[in-house]
Design a protein around this motif. Structure first.
Motif, PDB file in Angstrom:
ATOM      1  N   ALA A  59      -6.875  71.382  82.515  1.00 19.03           N
ATOM      2  CA  ALA A  59      -7.590  71.029  81.279  1.00 19.03           C
ATOM      3  C   ALA A  59      -8.509  72.586  81.136  1.00 19.03           C
ATOM      4  O   ALA A  59      -8.508  72.848  79.848  1.00 19.03           O
ATOM      5  CB  ALA A  59      -8.584  69.831  81.333  1.00 19.03           C
ATOM      6  N   LEU A  60      -8.984  73.027  82.234  1.00 19.32           N
ATOM      7  CA  LEU A  60      -9.558  74.402  82.083  1.00 19.32           C
ATOM      8  C   LEU A  60      -8.862  75.410  81.613  1.00 19.32           C
ATOM      9  O   LEU A  60      -8.847  76.257  80.822  1.00 19.32           O
ATOM     10  CB  LEU A  60     -10.415  74.612  83.193  1.00 19.32           C
ATOM     11  N   GLY A  61      -7.611  75.348  82.272  1.00 15.86           N
ATOM     12  CA  GLY A  61      -6.423  76.413  81.952  1.00 15.86           C
ATOM     13  C   GLY A  61      -6.154  76.387  80.499  1.00 15.86           C
ATOM     14  O   GLY A  61      -5.988  77.346  79.764  1.00 15.86           O
ATOM     15  N   ALA A  62      -6.074  75.284  80.115  1.00 19.40           N
ATOM     16  CA  ALA A  62      -5.808  74.736  78.423  1.00 19.40           C
ATOM     17  C   ALA A  62      -6.792  75.666  77.754  1.00 19.40           C
ATOM     18  O   ALA A  62      -6.371  75.914  76.632  1.00 19.40           O
ATOM     19  CB  ALA A  62      -5.477  73.304  78.426  1.00 19.40           C
ATOM     20  N   ARG A  63      -8.079  75.199  78.174  1.00 17.29           N
ATOM     21  CA  ARG A  63      -9.111  75.718  77.022  1.00 17.29           C
ATOM     22  C   ARG A  63      -9.061  77.310  76.990  1.00 17.29           C
ATOM     23  O   ARG A  63      -9.281  77.772  76.120  1.00 17.29           O
ATOM     24  CB  ARG A  63     -10.466  75.274  77.938  1.00 17.29           C
ATOM     25  N   LEU A  64      -8.674  78.026  78.300  1.00 19.61           N
ATOM     26  CA  LEU A  64      -8.524  79.527  78.107  1.00 19.61           C
ATOM     27  C   LEU A  64      -7.459  79.809  77.597  1.00 19.61           C
ATOM     28  O   LEU A  64      -7.501  80.634  76.605  1.00 19.61           O
ATOM     29  CB  LEU A  64      -8.167  79.986  79.650  1.00 19.61           C
ATOM     30  N   ALA A  65      -6.372  78.813  77.444  1.00 16.12           N
ATOM     31  CA  ALA A  65      -5.151  79.397  76.417  1.00 16.12           C
ATOM     32  C   ALA A  65      -5.496  79.272  75.207  1.00 16.12           C
ATOM     33  O   ALA A  65      -4.760  80.089  74.232  1.00 16.12           O
ATOM     34  CB  ALA A  65      -4.043  78.427  76.793  1.00 16.12           C
ATOM     35  N   ALA A  66      -6.366  78.718  74.680  1.00 11.85           N
ATOM     36  CA  ALA A  66      -6.838  78.831  73.110  1.00 11.85           C
ATOM     37  C   ALA A  66      -7.303  79.809  72.684  1.00 11.85           C
ATOM     38  O   ALA A  66      -7.162  80.214  71.438  1.00 11.85           O
ATOM     39  CB  ALA A  66      -7.851  77.639  73.134  1.00 11.85           C
ATOM     40  N   VAL A  67      -7.679  80.707  73.678  1.00  8.47           N
ATOM     41  CA  VAL A  67      -8.434  81.976  73.119  1.00  8.47           C
ATOM     42  C   VAL A  67      -7.580  83.244  73.582  1.00  8.47           C
ATOM     43  O   VAL A  67      -8.027  84.475  73.484  1.00  8.47           O
ATOM     44  CB  VAL A  67      -9.905  82.277  73.705  1.00  8.47           C
ATOM     45  N   LEU A  68      -6.772  82.949  73.994  1.00  2.00           N
ATOM     46  CA  LEU A  68      -5.688  84.089  74.620  1.00  2.00           C
ATOM     47  C   LEU A  68      -4.806  84.783  73.326  1.00  2.00           C
ATOM     48  O   LEU A  68      -4.417  84.060  72.458  1.00  2.00           O
ATOM     49  CB  LEU A  68      -4.779  83.655  75.814  1.00  2.00           C
ATOM     50  N   SER A  69      -4.667  86.060  73.581  1.00  2.00           N
ATOM     51  CA  SER A  69      -3.811  86.858  72.524  1.00  2.00           C
ATOM     52  C   SER A  69      -2.712  87.573  73.254  1.00  2.00           C
ATOM     53  O   SER A  69      -2.688  87.791  74.323  1.00  2.00           O
ATOM     54  CB  SER A  69      -4.635  88.001  71.969  1.00  2.00           C
ATOM     55  N   PRO A  70      -1.528  88.058  72.326  1.00  2.00           N
ATOM     56  CA  PRO A  70      -0.346  88.583  72.697  1.00  2.00           C
ATOM     57  C   PRO A  70      -0.684  89.751  73.889  1.00  2.00           C
ATOM     58  O   PRO A  70      -1.843  90.564  73.299  1.00  2.00           O
ATOM     59  CB  PRO A  70       0.343  89.262  71.570  1.00  2.00           C
ATOM     60  N   GLY A  71      -0.363  90.116  74.861  1.00  4.28           N
ATOM     61  CA  GLY A  71      -0.842  91.118  75.804  1.00  4.28           C
ATOM     62  C   GLY A  71      -1.895  90.805  76.682  1.00  4.28           C
ATOM     63  O   GLY A  71      -2.204  91.817  77.529  1.00  4.28           O
ATOM     64  N   ASP A  72      -2.449  89.614  76.713  1.00  6.88           N
ATOM     65  CA  ASP A  72      -3.490  89.369  77.589  1.00  6.88           C
ATOM     66  C   ASP A  72      -3.016  89.253  79.002  1.00  6.88           C
ATOM     67  O   ASP A  72      -1.817  88.767  79.289  1.00  6.88           O
ATOM     68  CB  ASP A  72      -4.135  88.062  77.121  1.00  6.88           C
ATOM     69  N   VAL A  73      -3.699  89.397  80.038  1.00 10.63           N
ATOM     70  CA  VAL A  73      -3.203  89.442  81.472  1.00 10.63           C
ATOM     71  C   VAL A  73      -4.761  88.612  82.064  1.00 10.63           C
ATOM     72  O   VAL A  73      -5.732  88.962  81.991  1.00 10.63           O
ATOM     73  CB  VAL A  73      -3.363  90.852  82.109  1.00 10.63           C
ATOM     74  N   VAL A  74      -4.107  87.575  82.841  1.00 10.33           N
ATOM     75  CA  VAL A  74      -4.938  86.655  83.347  1.00 10.33           C
ATOM     76  C   VAL A  74      -4.763  86.890  84.904  1.00 10.33           C
ATOM     77  O   VAL A  74      -3.608  86.622  85.428  1.00 10.33           O
ATOM     78  CB  VAL A  74      -4.766  85.167  83.144  1.00 10.33           C
TER      79      VAL A  74
END
Length: 143
Positions: free
Chosen positions: A13-28
């Motif tokens: 669920a925390l991973g899904a929350r982070l996904a909401a703010v990701l943009s093209p080209g982001d590196v996690v």
């Protein structure tokens, strides 16, 4: 920011929350030992990006690609790579240019190849309970 996850489902669920703010080209870029939940967190990223298929660790393939969501997700496992040069040999720059999100397990193996603005996710066992995790996210603000 530090988060406490008491189960694999909370980690996802925390991973899904982070996904909401990701943009093209982001590196996690993940840090954390074996069995800490890096792949579970990535499953959450994939779900948060809208991918509904199976998400598995790319330990032997080096990279798994998940397409069909809001953004493509490229899931790397650097455990078997010796250095940043090895990453460039498998086409790292091409993945960065494809407009997706790169999720990188064992990022410390290839630190020199990561962009300076990579989102850092550190996962550690919580001393209070063996199955709990403390997850620190740097470089992004979650909703």
């Amino acid at each position: 920011m530090e988060y406490l996850c008491r189960s694999e489902a909370e980690t996802e669920a925390l991973g899904a929350r982070l996904a909401a703010v990701l943009s093209p080209g982001d590196v996690v870029a993940y840090r954390g030992g074996l069995g800490m939940g890096k792949t579970a967190f990535t499953r959450g990223l994939a779900r948060g990006l809208g991918y509904s298929g199976r998400v598995t660790s790319p330990t032997f393939t080096i990279v798994n690609e998940y397409e069909g969501g809001r953004l493509p997700l490229f899931h790397f496992d650097m455990y078997r790579l010796e250095d940043a040069d090895s990453l460039f040999d498998i086409g790292w720059e091409d993945y960065l240019d494809r407009g997706g999100v790169c999720a990188v397990e064992w990022s410390e193996q290839t630190e020199d190849a990561l962009p300076s603005n990579a989102i850092r996710v550190t996962i550690a066992r919580c001393p209070e309970a063996d199955t709990w995790r403390t997850i620190t996210i740097e470089g992004a603000t979650l909703p």
